[in-house]
Design a protein around this motif. Structure first.
Motif, short mmCIF file in Angstrom:
data_model
loop_
_atom_site.label_atom_id
_atom_site.label_comp_id
_atom_site.label_asym_id
_atom_site.label_seq_id
_atom_site.Cartn_x
_atom_site.Cartn_y
_atom_site.Cartn_z
N GLU A 79 -3.93 14.29 -5.18
CA GLU A 79 -5.38 14.11 -5.06
C GLU A 79 -6.12 15.38 -5.48
O GLU A 79 -7.21 15.31 -6.03
CB GLU A 79 -5.75 13.75 -3.63
N ALA A 80 -5.51 16.54 -5.21
CA ALA A 80 -6.12 17.81 -5.58
C ALA A 80 -5.84 18.19 -7.02
O ALA A 80 -6.38 19.18 -7.53
CB ALA A 80 -5.63 18.91 -4.64
N GLY A 81 -4.97 17.45 -7.71
CA GLY A 81 -4.64 17.73 -9.09
C GLY A 81 -3.57 18.79 -9.27
O GLY A 81 -3.44 19.37 -10.34
N LEU A 82 -2.80 19.07 -8.22
CA LEU A 82 -1.76 20.10 -8.29
C LEU A 82 -0.42 19.55 -8.74
O LEU A 82 0.44 20.32 -9.17
CB LEU A 82 -1.58 20.76 -6.92
N ALA A 83 -0.21 18.25 -8.60
CA ALA A 83 1.09 17.67 -8.95
C ALA A 83 0.88 16.25 -9.44
O ALA A 83 -0.17 15.64 -9.22
CB ALA A 83 2.00 17.67 -7.73
N GLU A 84 1.91 15.74 -10.08
CA GLU A 84 1.91 14.37 -10.56
C GLU A 84 2.79 13.54 -9.64
O GLU A 84 3.93 13.90 -9.37
CB GLU A 84 2.46 14.35 -11.99
N ARG A 85 2.27 12.44 -9.15
CA ARG A 85 3.02 11.59 -8.23
C ARG A 85 3.22 10.23 -8.89
O ARG A 85 2.26 9.57 -9.28
CB ARG A 85 2.25 11.42 -6.92
N ALA A 86 4.46 9.83 -9.00
CA ALA A 86 4.77 8.52 -9.58
C ALA A 86 4.38 7.43 -8.59
O ALA A 86 4.70 7.54 -7.40
CB ALA A 86 6.25 8.43 -9.92
N THR A 87 3.69 6.42 -9.05
CA THR A 87 3.31 5.33 -8.17
C THR A 87 4.51 4.46 -7.89
O THR A 87 5.35 4.22 -8.77
CB THR A 87 2.19 4.46 -8.79
N ARG A 88 4.58 3.99 -6.68
CA ARG A 88 5.68 3.11 -6.29
C ARG A 88 5.16 1.69 -6.30
O ARG A 88 4.09 1.41 -5.79
CB ARG A 88 6.19 3.48 -4.91
N SER A 89 5.94 0.79 -6.87
CA SER A 89 5.52 -0.59 -6.97
C SER A 89 6.70 -1.49 -6.68
O SER A 89 7.75 -1.39 -7.32
CB SER A 89 4.98 -0.88 -8.37
N ASN A 90 6.53 -2.38 -5.71
CA ASN A 90 7.56 -3.34 -5.39
C ASN A 90 6.90 -4.72 -5.36
O ASN A 90 6.45 -5.17 -4.31
CB ASN A 90 8.22 -3.02 -4.05
N PRO A 91 6.83 -5.41 -6.49
CA PRO A 91 6.13 -6.69 -6.53
C PRO A 91 6.81 -7.78 -5.71
O PRO A 91 6.19 -8.77 -5.34
CB PRO A 91 6.10 -7.05 -8.02
N ASP A 92 8.12 -7.64 -5.43
CA ASP A 92 8.82 -8.66 -4.67
C ASP A 92 8.62 -8.54 -3.16
O ASP A 92 9.02 -9.41 -2.41
CB ASP A 92 10.33 -8.58 -4.96
N LYS A 93 7.98 -7.44 -2.72
CA LYS A 93 7.83 -7.21 -1.29
C LYS A 93 6.98 -8.30 -0.62
O LYS A 93 7.24 -8.70 0.50
CB LYS A 93 7.20 -5.84 -1.04
N ALA A 94 5.95 -8.78 -1.30
CA ALA A 94 5.03 -9.75 -0.70
C ALA A 94 5.55 -11.18 -0.78
O ALA A 94 4.99 -12.07 -0.14
CB ALA A 94 3.68 -9.66 -1.39
N LYS A 95 6.61 -11.42 -1.54
CA LYS A 95 7.12 -12.78 -1.67
C LYS A 95 7.84 -13.19 -0.38
O LYS A 95 8.53 -12.39 0.24
CB LYS A 95 8.10 -12.86 -2.84
#
Length: 124
Positions: A79-95
């Protein structure tokens, strides 16, 4: 010695306040640390600029020395722009699970059978 940039809890009961510290990974959560590089006060509103305070230069220096941030601290750094964070995505979680899908299919079949019976009765 593996270093972590992590949260150390402070504050009183039900009123948390966290220091962002650099510590040896083997030391306790609220135990000995090497450097304090920021703070997080979750009791403040999300729009308040004093909610998360980071010492950017100190964090960059510790990361250069090999310190690994925890997931929560990495979010603050991103959020402060100090690092890059890979987004986590699990589309099967809601199924729904296998059993729930079977029950839904069963209900749909019963509803279709009832609708067919009702249309036959209306036709006669």
């Amino acid at each position: 010695m593996s270093l972590k940039i992590r949260l150390a809890r402070g504050g009183s009961k039900k009123r948390p306040y966290y220091q962002i510290v650099v510590a040896d990974a083997r030391s306790p959560r609220d135990g000995r640390f090497l450097d304090k590089v920021g703070s997080w006060n979750p009791m403040l509103g999300k729009d308040n600029e004093k909610r998360v305070e980071l010492d950017a230069e100190a964090i960059k220096a510790w990361v250069a020395k090999g310190a690994q941030p925890t997931d929560r601290v990495l979010r603050f750094m991103a959020e402060a722009g100090l690092a890059e964070r890979a987004t986590r995505s699990n589309p099967d979680k809601a199924k729904p699970g296998k059993k729930a899908q079977e029950r839904a299919a069963e209900r749909a079949q019963k509803a279709a059978d009832a609708a067919a019976a009702a249309s036959e009765a209306a036709a006669e």
